[in-house]
Write a protein that holds these residues in place. Structure first.
Motif, PDB file in Angstrom:
ATOM      1  N   LYS A 112       0.830  -1.221   0.000  1.00  0.00           N
ATOM      2  CA  LYS A 112       0.000   0.000   0.000  1.00  0.00           C
ATOM      3  C   LYS A 112       0.860   1.265   0.000  1.00  0.00           C
ATOM      4  CE  LYS A 112      -3.604  -2.635   0.232  1.00  0.00           C
ATOM      5  NZ  LYS A 112      -4.397  -2.879  -1.005  1.00  0.00           N
ATOM      6  N   ALA A 113       1.909   1.216  -0.820  1.00  0.00           N
ATOM      7  CA  ALA A 113       2.808   2.375  -0.911  1.00  0.00           C
ATOM      8  C   ALA A 113       2.090   3.556  -1.544  1.00  0.00           C
ATOM      9  CB  ALA A 113       4.040   2.010  -1.727  1.00  0.00           C
ATOM     10  N   LYS A 114       2.424   4.740  -1.080  1.00  0.00           N
ATOM     11  CA  LYS A 114       1.934   5.966  -1.709  1.00  0.00           C
ATOM     12  C   LYS A 114       2.968   6.501  -2.700  1.00  0.00           C
ATOM     13  CE  LYS A 114      -2.002   6.281   0.460  1.00  0.00           C
ATOM     14  NZ  LYS A 114      -2.192   7.177   1.609  1.00  0.00           N
ATOM     15  N   GLU A 146       4.579   2.101 -14.992  1.00  0.00           N
ATOM     16  CA  GLU A 146       3.186   1.899 -15.406  1.00  0.00           C
ATOM     17  C   GLU A 146       2.399   1.137 -14.345  1.00  0.00           C
ATOM     18  OE1 GLU A 146       3.679   0.047 -19.211  1.00  0.00           O
ATOM     19  OE2 GLU A 146       4.514   1.873 -20.111  1.00  0.00           O
ATOM     20  N   LEU A 147       3.022   0.170 -13.698  1.00  0.00           N
ATOM     21  CA  LEU A 147       2.362  -0.536 -12.596  1.00  0.00           C
ATOM     22  C   LEU A 147       2.047   0.416 -11.448  1.00  0.00           C
ATOM     23  CD1 LEU A 147       4.341  -3.906 -12.372  1.00  0.00           C
ATOM     24  CD2 LEU A 147       1.888  -3.665 -12.781  1.00  0.00           C
ATOM     25  N   ALA A 148       3.010   1.285 -11.149  1.00  0.00           N
ATOM     26  CA  ALA A 148       2.802   2.242 -10.062  1.00  0.00           C
ATOM     27  C   ALA A 148       1.655   3.192 -10.388  1.00  0.00           C
ATOM     28  CB  ALA A 148       4.086   3.028  -9.808  1.00  0.00           C
ATOM     29  N   ILE A 153       0.334   5.144  -7.293  1.00  0.00           N
ATOM     30  CA  ILE A 153       1.570   5.267  -6.517  1.00  0.00           C
ATOM     31  C   ILE A 153       2.476   6.274  -7.219  1.00  0.00           C
ATOM     32  CG2 ILE A 153       3.613   4.051  -5.650  1.00  0.00           C
ATOM     33  CD1 ILE A 153       1.907   1.460  -5.735  1.00  0.00           C
ATOM     34  N   LYS A 154       2.917   7.272  -6.489  1.00  0.00           N
ATOM     35  CA  LYS A 154       3.812   8.268  -7.072  1.00  0.00           C
ATOM     36  C   LYS A 154       5.182   7.643  -7.339  1.00  0.00           C
ATOM     37  CE  LYS A 154       1.494  12.207  -4.935  1.00  0.00           C
ATOM     38  NZ  LYS A 154       1.014  12.788  -6.222  1.00  0.00           N
ATOM     39  N   VAL A 155       5.769   8.019  -8.468  1.00  0.00           N
ATOM     40  CA  VAL A 155       7.033   7.414  -8.910  1.00  0.00           C
ATOM     41  C   VAL A 155       8.175   8.414  -8.771  1.00  0.00           C
ATOM     42  CG1 VAL A 155       8.272   6.354 -10.829  1.00  0.00           C
ATOM     43  CG2 VAL A 155       5.816   5.916 -10.520  1.00  0.00           C
ATOM     44  N   ILE A 156       9.249   7.945  -8.132  1.00  0.00           N
ATOM     45  CA  ILE A 156      10.489   8.715  -8.027  1.00  0.00           C
ATOM     46  C   ILE A 156      11.583   7.882  -8.691  1.00  0.00           C
ATOM     47  CG2 ILE A 156      12.169   9.766  -6.471  1.00  0.00           C
ATOM     48  CD1 ILE A 156       9.881   9.897  -4.364  1.00  0.00           C
ATOM     49  N   PHE A 242       5.233  14.329  -3.337  1.00  0.00           N
ATOM     50  CA  PHE A 242       3.926  14.415  -2.686  1.00  0.00           C
ATOM     51  C   PHE A 242       3.240  15.768  -2.905  1.00  0.00           C
ATOM     52  CE2 PHE A 242       5.279  10.787   0.155  1.00  0.00           C
ATOM     53  CZ  PHE A 242       4.283   9.928  -0.294  1.00  0.00           C
ATOM     54  N   HIS A 243       3.984  16.737  -3.399  1.00  0.00           N
ATOM     55  CA  HIS A 243       3.383  18.049  -3.677  1.00  0.00           C
ATOM     56  C   HIS A 243       3.044  18.222  -5.156  1.00  0.00           C
ATOM     57  CE1 HIS A 243       4.829  19.113   0.392  1.00  0.00           C
ATOM     58  NE2 HIS A 243       3.852  19.981   0.347  1.00  0.00           N
TER      59      HIS A 243
END
Length: 244
Positions: A112-114, A146-148, A153-156, A242-243
């Protein structure tokens, strides 16, 4: 005459031998696990995942998905993760990008990652047998992205740390390959409005495009001082993600 003396000796030893054979037959057979089908080492974090408290609606859980750079981080600077309860380190030493892709559901989506930090590529280059290309590494990064996105889920994405040479595989000349990969990652992150986490720039030794000697253990893995720099830019990238 010799047979007369030999026969009683055989009669004395035979029961002992038979008992020993019977005792060994009672011992349980130990079957070792065959994990050849678990190429991505999914079992590595299974125990930790099972004891992880469920994420609440307000948790901003961030998964660090990578290899030994992340795994050594929690070994050398454990307080960075213990002090940030929403940071989950899911690094496994030696892993290449397709293994990270296979672990993505278990160690990122199901947690359940954000947000997820994806650090991939160096082990692909270090273990190359001639079949690994930067484009194939990017294909795995694209698939994870693409899965994220499909799971909100935000990607870094990370510009990889500089490496001049691998101590365990000398002569591969990885510095320029990593620079080329980082250009592809940066372009992809820009085109898709993803957060870029630049680990390369603050750690690079401009004389040879390796890591600055005072910040590394072996030219590949940072030392405590190196991880402190990584912590600063990581926290900044997470706040930025997150912003968005």
């Amino acid at each position: 005459m010799k047979l007369i003396y030999l026969l009683p000796l055989l009669l004395l030893t035979t029961p002992a031998f038979s008992q020993e054979k019977a005792d060994s037959a009672k011992e349980p057979t130990v079957i070792k696990g065959d994990y050849r089908d678990d190429w991505a080492d999914l079992r590595h974090y299974e125990p930790e995942n099972k004891t992880l408290p469920p994420a609440t609606a307000n948790d901003k859980r961030v998964v660090f998905l990578g290899s030994s750079i992340f795994e050594k981080w929690k070994e050398l600077v454990p307080e960075y993760f213990s002090g940030n309860k929403n940071y989950l380190d899911r690094g496994i030493s030696g892993q290449i990008s397709p293994q990270l892709l296979l672990r993505f559901r278990q160690d990122v989506i199901n947690r359940k990652a954000k947000a997820v930090i994806i650090l991939a590529g160096s082990n692909d280059i270090a273990g190359t047998t001639g079949h690994v290309t930067n484009e194939r590494i990017m294909d795995n990064i694209r698939s994870m992205t693409e899965l994220a996105k499909a799971n909100n889920i935000k990607v870094i994405l990370c510009a990889y740390l500089p490496v001049f040479d691998y101590p365990w595989r000398k002569g591969l000349e990885p510095a320029n390959k990593i620079i080329a990969l980082n250009k592809l990652i940066t372009a992809y992150a820009t085109a898709n409005k993803l957060t870029l986490l630049d680990y390369f720039t603050p750690l690079v030794d401009n004389r040879n495009n390796g890591q600055r000697p005072e910040l590394t253990l072996d030219g590949v893995h940072p030392n405590v001082a190196g991880y402190k720099i990584m912590a600063q830019v990581t926290d900044e990238a997470i706040a930025k993600a997150f912003h968005k």
